[in-house]
Design a protein around this motif. Structure first.
Motif, mmCIF file in Angstrom:
data_model
loop_
_atom_site.group_PDB
_atom_site.id
_atom_site.type_symbol
_atom_site.label_atom_id
_atom_site.label_comp_id
_atom_site.label_asym_id
_atom_site.label_seq_id
_atom_site.Cartn_x
_atom_site.Cartn_y
_atom_site.Cartn_z
ATOM 1 N N VAL A 1 0.851 -1.189 0.000
ATOM 2 C CA VAL A 1 0.000 0.000 0.000
ATOM 3 C C VAL A 1 0.893 1.248 0.000
ATOM 4 O O VAL A 1 1.928 1.280 0.661
ATOM 5 N N TYR A 2 0.469 2.287 -0.742
ATOM 6 C CA TYR A 2 1.215 3.555 -0.715
ATOM 7 C C TYR A 2 1.293 4.085 0.714
ATOM 8 O O TYR A 2 0.346 3.977 1.483
ATOM 9 N N LYS A 3 2.450 4.645 1.063
ATOM 10 C CA LYS A 3 2.693 5.213 2.390
ATOM 11 C C LYS A 3 2.627 4.143 3.498
ATOM 12 O O LYS A 3 2.277 4.448 4.649
ATOM 13 N N TYR A 4 2.966 2.908 3.130
ATOM 14 C CA TYR A 4 2.991 1.809 4.105
ATOM 15 C C TYR A 4 4.016 2.081 5.205
ATOM 16 O O TYR A 4 3.745 1.861 6.390
ATOM 17 N N LYS A 5 5.202 2.565 4.828
ATOM 18 C CA LYS A 5 6.275 2.783 5.817
ATOM 19 C C LYS A 5 5.867 3.802 6.871
ATOM 20 O O LYS A 5 6.192 3.660 8.047
ATOM 21 N N GLU A 6 5.140 4.837 6.435
ATOM 22 C CA GLU A 6 4.681 5.861 7.386
ATOM 23 C C GLU A 6 3.729 5.251 8.414
ATOM 24 O O GLU A 6 3.807 5.553 9.611
ATOM 25 N N TRP A 7 2.825 4.400 7.925
ATOM 26 C CA TRP A 7 1.886 3.762 8.852
ATOM 27 C C TRP A 7 2.622 2.813 9.802
ATOM 28 O O TRP A 7 2.331 2.786 11.005
ATOM 29 N N LEU A 8 3.566 2.053 9.267
ATOM 30 C CA LEU A 8 4.322 1.109 10.104
ATOM 31 C C LEU A 8 5.119 1.855 11.176
ATOM 32 O O LEU A 8 5.223 1.395 12.319
ATOM 33 N N THR A 9 5.659 3.014 10.825
ATOM 34 C CA THR A 9 6.356 3.848 11.814
ATOM 35 C C THR A 9 5.369 4.282 12.902
ATOM 36 O O THR A 9 5.689 4.247 14.103
ATOM 37 N N GLY A 10 4.157 4.679 12.482
ATOM 38 C CA GLY A 10 3.122 5.051 13.451
ATOM 39 C C GLY A 10 2.748 3.882 14.342
ATOM 40 O O GLY A 10 2.493 4.053 15.543
ATOM 41 N N CYS A 11 2.714 2.689 13.770
ATOM 42 C CA CYS A 11 2.414 1.470 14.527
ATOM 43 C C CYS A 11 3.495 1.219 15.581
ATOM 44 O O CYS A 11 3.205 0.878 16.731
#
Length: 337
Positions: free
Chosen positions: A288-298
């Motif tokens: 998914v686009y911007k997956y890394k940003e979400w994973l960082t938030g996780c």
């Protein structure tokens, strides 16, 4: 000065209420969304979070409460809405939605203590404070405020078969993203809009396509307001060339392509809520686009262990949905192909 006046009133109360509604499959998403929201929250306000649900278990509630407990200016309450008749089984176009979307139409009854309230989905990541959105449109008559699509609505042809030309025009001109909204509970109560909204939902189960958004556009126009685009920015929009974007013609200023491109770029620079729409989510697909940003938030929400623990369930859920989708496509092809 009017805007400042309303802000001062609520500032004295120091409370910004916001509610969310989701099922047990979105608990991880909620933990990440709440943590990002509160990390960016303005310290001068108290953020009162509500979760409207039907199937959360005690261990889900405890996990969410633990995330919120780390923030001194936040509190969370849970409301079980099982008593509402959503008639969900009769809704034809369920897509990837869950029955909890119905509760966006019942906020006036659910939150009698407030005159206005924010709503947000949880398949999101907040990157800035939301408080300014709570004070928009002071002393104006409106029912819902949200962002309008910045891009051309490619969904409209789906309405041609079962909606009138006037209904399609209203949807085109007034549809707002139901993923983040300011709801004017006072006006909804004064005009008995909640009854109209819920009745329209139940009477049109066989044709609604974006269920709650269609209800809001068709029942509440023209008393809707369009928030700045930054309040809902989709992850995929960071990977598009603004020069090639087909802009929404319902925004008159976009007749000038340079004005549209400028608005698109500003939206991406000022993003408040990063939204992950569609079936694929960052917690069930790394593509998914911007997956890394979400994973960082996780990771920042201390949910990586839970993320890994949930993968088998997410995998099984996706398998079921894709199997069902393939089955439906085959049936349609057989009878209509």
């Amino acid at each position: 000065s009017t805007s400042r006046g309303l802000g001062d009133v609520y500032k004295r109360q120091e409370t910004i209420p916001i509610f969310f509604t989701f099922d047990r499959y979105y608990v991880l998403a909620a933990c990440v969304a709440f943590h990002s929201l509160l990390t960016n929250a303005a310290p001068e306000y108290q953020y009162q979070l509500y979760v409207v649900h039907t199937d959360l278990q005690p261990h889900h509630i405890q996990r969410i409460k633990k995330v919120v407990s780390h923030f001194h200016n936040a509190n969370i309450q849970f409301k079980n809405a099982s008593h509402y008749d959503t008639a969900w089984d009769k809704l034809r176009n369920k897509s990837h939605f869950s029955k909890e979307i119905f509760y966006k139409l019942t906020a006036a009854e659910m939150f009698p203590q407030y005159e206005r309230i924010l709503f947000s989905d949880v398949d999101v990541l907040f990157t800035a404070d939301i408080s300014s959105s709570f004070f928009l449109y002071p002393n104006e008559k409106f029912y819902y405020a949200g962002t309008r699509p910045i891009q051309e609505n490619t969904n409209l042809p789906r309405y041609a078969k079962e909606f009138t030309q006037e209904e399609i025009r209203l949807i085109s001109d007034y549809e707002i993203s139901a993923g983040y909204m300011l709801i004017n509970l006072k006006c909804i109560r004064e005009d008995n809009k909640q009854i109209e909204l819920t009745q329209f939902f139940h009477n049109n189960l066989n044709r609604l396509i974006l269920p709650e958004q269609d209800c809001i556009a068709l029942c509440c126009a023209p008393y809707l307001r369009f928030m700045p685009y930054k309040y809902v920015v989709c992850a995929f929009q960071f990977h598009e060339d603004p020069q090639r974007v087909k802009f929404n013609p319902n925004n008159a200023s976009f007749q000038d392509k340079q004005v549209a491109i400028k608005a698109y770029n500003e939206m991406r620079e000022q993003v408040v809520q990063l939204h992950y729409p569609g079936r694929e989510k960052p917690w069930n697909s790394p593509f998914v686009y911007k997956y890394k940003e979400w994973l960082t938030g996780c990771h920042q929400a201390n949910q990586l262990g839970y993320y890994l623990l949930m993968q088998p369930l997410f995998f099984t859920q996706r398998l079921k949905k894709y199997s069902l989708s393939r089955f439906i496509r085959k049936i349609k092809k057989k009878y209509h192909g």
